[in-house]
Motif scaffolding. Sequence first.
Motif, PDB file in Angstrom:
ATOM      1  N   GLU A 305       0.827  -1.198   0.000  1.00 16.17           N
ATOM      2  CA  GLU A 305       0.000   0.000   0.000  1.00 16.17           C
ATOM      3  C   GLU A 305       0.871   1.260   0.000  1.00 16.17           C
ATOM      4  O   GLU A 305       1.871   1.364   0.715  1.00 16.17           O
ATOM      5  CB  GLU A 305      -0.948   0.014   1.204  1.00 16.17           C
ATOM      6  N   GLY A 306       0.475   2.211  -0.852  1.00 13.42           N
ATOM      7  CA  GLY A 306       1.202   3.471  -0.950  1.00 13.42           C
ATOM      8  C   GLY A 306       2.425   3.424  -1.832  1.00 13.42           C
ATOM      9  O   GLY A 306       2.989   4.475  -2.164  1.00 13.42           O
ATOM     10  N   LEU A 307       2.858   2.224  -2.226  1.00 14.80           N
ATOM     11  CA  LEU A 307       4.000   2.084  -3.124  1.00 14.80           C
ATOM     12  C   LEU A 307       3.525   2.062  -4.571  1.00 14.80           C
ATOM     13  O   LEU A 307       2.390   1.670  -4.854  1.00 14.80           O
ATOM     14  CB  LEU A 307       4.766   0.796  -2.809  1.00 14.80           C
ATOM     15  N   PRO A 308       4.381   2.469  -5.512  1.00 12.33           N
ATOM     16  CA  PRO A 308       3.955   2.472  -6.912  1.00 12.33           C
ATOM     17  C   PRO A 308       3.755   1.062  -7.450  1.00 12.33           C
ATOM     18  O   PRO A 308       4.529   0.155  -7.151  1.00 12.33           O
ATOM     19  CB  PRO A 308       5.108   3.177  -7.631  1.00 12.33           C
ATOM     20  N   CYS A 309       2.702   0.899  -8.216  1.00 14.59           N
ATOM     21  CA  CYS A 309       2.436  -0.382  -8.875  1.00 14.59           C
ATOM     22  C   CYS A 309       3.647  -0.756  -9.724  1.00 14.59           C
ATOM     23  O   CYS A 309       4.247   0.080 -10.399  1.00 14.59           O
ATOM     24  CB  CYS A 309       1.185  -0.252  -9.754  1.00 14.59           C
ATOM     25  N   ARG A 310       4.000  -2.023  -9.692  1.00 15.98           N
ATOM     26  CA  ARG A 310       5.156  -2.499 -10.450  1.00 15.98           C
ATOM     27  C   ARG A 310       4.924  -2.423 -11.957  1.00 15.98           C
ATOM     28  O   ARG A 310       5.882  -2.516 -12.739  1.00 15.98           O
ATOM     29  CB  ARG A 310       5.476  -3.940 -10.061  1.00 15.98           C
ATOM     30  N   VAL A 311       3.663  -2.252 -12.379  1.00 15.86           N
ATOM     31  CA  VAL A 311       3.347  -2.211 -13.805  1.00 15.86           C
ATOM     32  C   VAL A 311       3.099  -0.788 -14.290  1.00 15.86           C
ATOM     33  O   VAL A 311       3.701  -0.335 -15.264  1.00 15.86           O
ATOM     34  CB  VAL A 311       2.121  -3.091 -14.122  1.00 15.86           C
TER      35      VAL A 311
END
Length: 334
Positions: A305-311
Motif C-alpha cells: 500500500e502506498g507504493l507504486p504499482c510495479r506495472v
Amino acid sequence: MPEGHSVHRITRQFERNFVGHVVHAWSPQGRFALGAAEIDGRRMTDARAVGKQMFLGFEGDVWLRVHLGMYGAWDFAGDIRMDATIASANGRMGQTNQKGTFLEGPNPDAVVFDTAGENSLTSIGAPRKARLRMSESEKEGGDLATFPPEPVGQVRVRLLTDTICADLRGPTACEVLDPAQVEAVVARLGPDPLIDAGRAAEDRFVASVTKKPTPIALLLMDQNVVAGIGNVYRAELLFRARQNPHTPGRLVPEEHVRHLWHDWAKLLRLGVETGQMMTMDDLDPEAYRAALANRADRHWVYKREGLPCRVCGTNIVLEELGARKLYWCPYCQA
C-alpha cells in the motif's frame, strides 16, 4: 492465517513421518484430553488436506480434523524427514492426496534461504533431530538435546511416535470425527485444485462465482466457493488477472473466472513446492532468487500500500473488505 499451500505441506509432513506408525496422543494443556484418548495408541493410516482443513486418519475409522485458523501452528521435533513434496534424489515427489498424483519438483537452483523463514528448503536432506514450526511460515529451530522435548506453551495435542513428535497450538478447530462426519465437512468446502484439477471441479467453481452478486474479492475468500485461498493469494490472483475486486461475481466474464481457477492451481502447486507464496512470473534468475529470499520482492500488490504499482506506477490502495485487508491497483484493475 495459513493458506492452502501451507496446510498441504503440513499434511505431507504427517504423510512422510507419521503414516504407518503407531501414534501416542495426549493433551498437555488438557483441553483435548478426551479426543486425544480416542486416538492414543492407534496407527495413523492417512493424511489429507482440503483447502485450509487437514484430516489425519487412524485405525478404526477415526479421524482427527484440524483447522489452524488465524493463530494455529504445528511444531515438529525429532528425526524429521522433510516435506514429501520436496524433490528426493530420484526427482520424484510425494503423493499429494487420495488421488495419488505427483507434482514436479522445484528447480534445485532455486533453493534459497528466506529471510522471513517462510519456507523449509534449508532442511532438504536426511532425517535429523531438529525442531520445525509449520504454520503460515516454516521456521527451523536448533538441534534437540533430548527427545521428546518438553511441551512448550499451550499445546492442544501432542502426537508422538518413537522418533518424532508434533505439537499443535492455537487451532480454531481440533476434533475427532467418524468418516461420515469427515465427508460432511468436506462436502461444504469448495473445490481444491490440488485434489481435483479436473473439469468438474473447475465448472463447480465457475458456477458458484457466476451466479452470485457478491464481489469477486469476497468470493475468492469464501471457502465454500473455493478451498484454500487466503488474503495474500486473493490480492495477487486478482491483480494477475487485472480484475477489479469489487465486480460482482455474476458480472465477471466466464473466461476470466476460468483463468482465476487455473492461475490458482498454478500458484498453489508452486507454493507447495517451495513453501513460499511466489506470485510474480517471468523474473530473471537474479530477481527470482531475490524474490525467494525476501517476501517484499515476490508479490505484486500484497502489503505494498502506498507504493507504486510495479506495472503502471499508480500507488497501491489498501482498503477493508469483509473485515480483511484488500490490496489492489486502481489503474491496472479498474
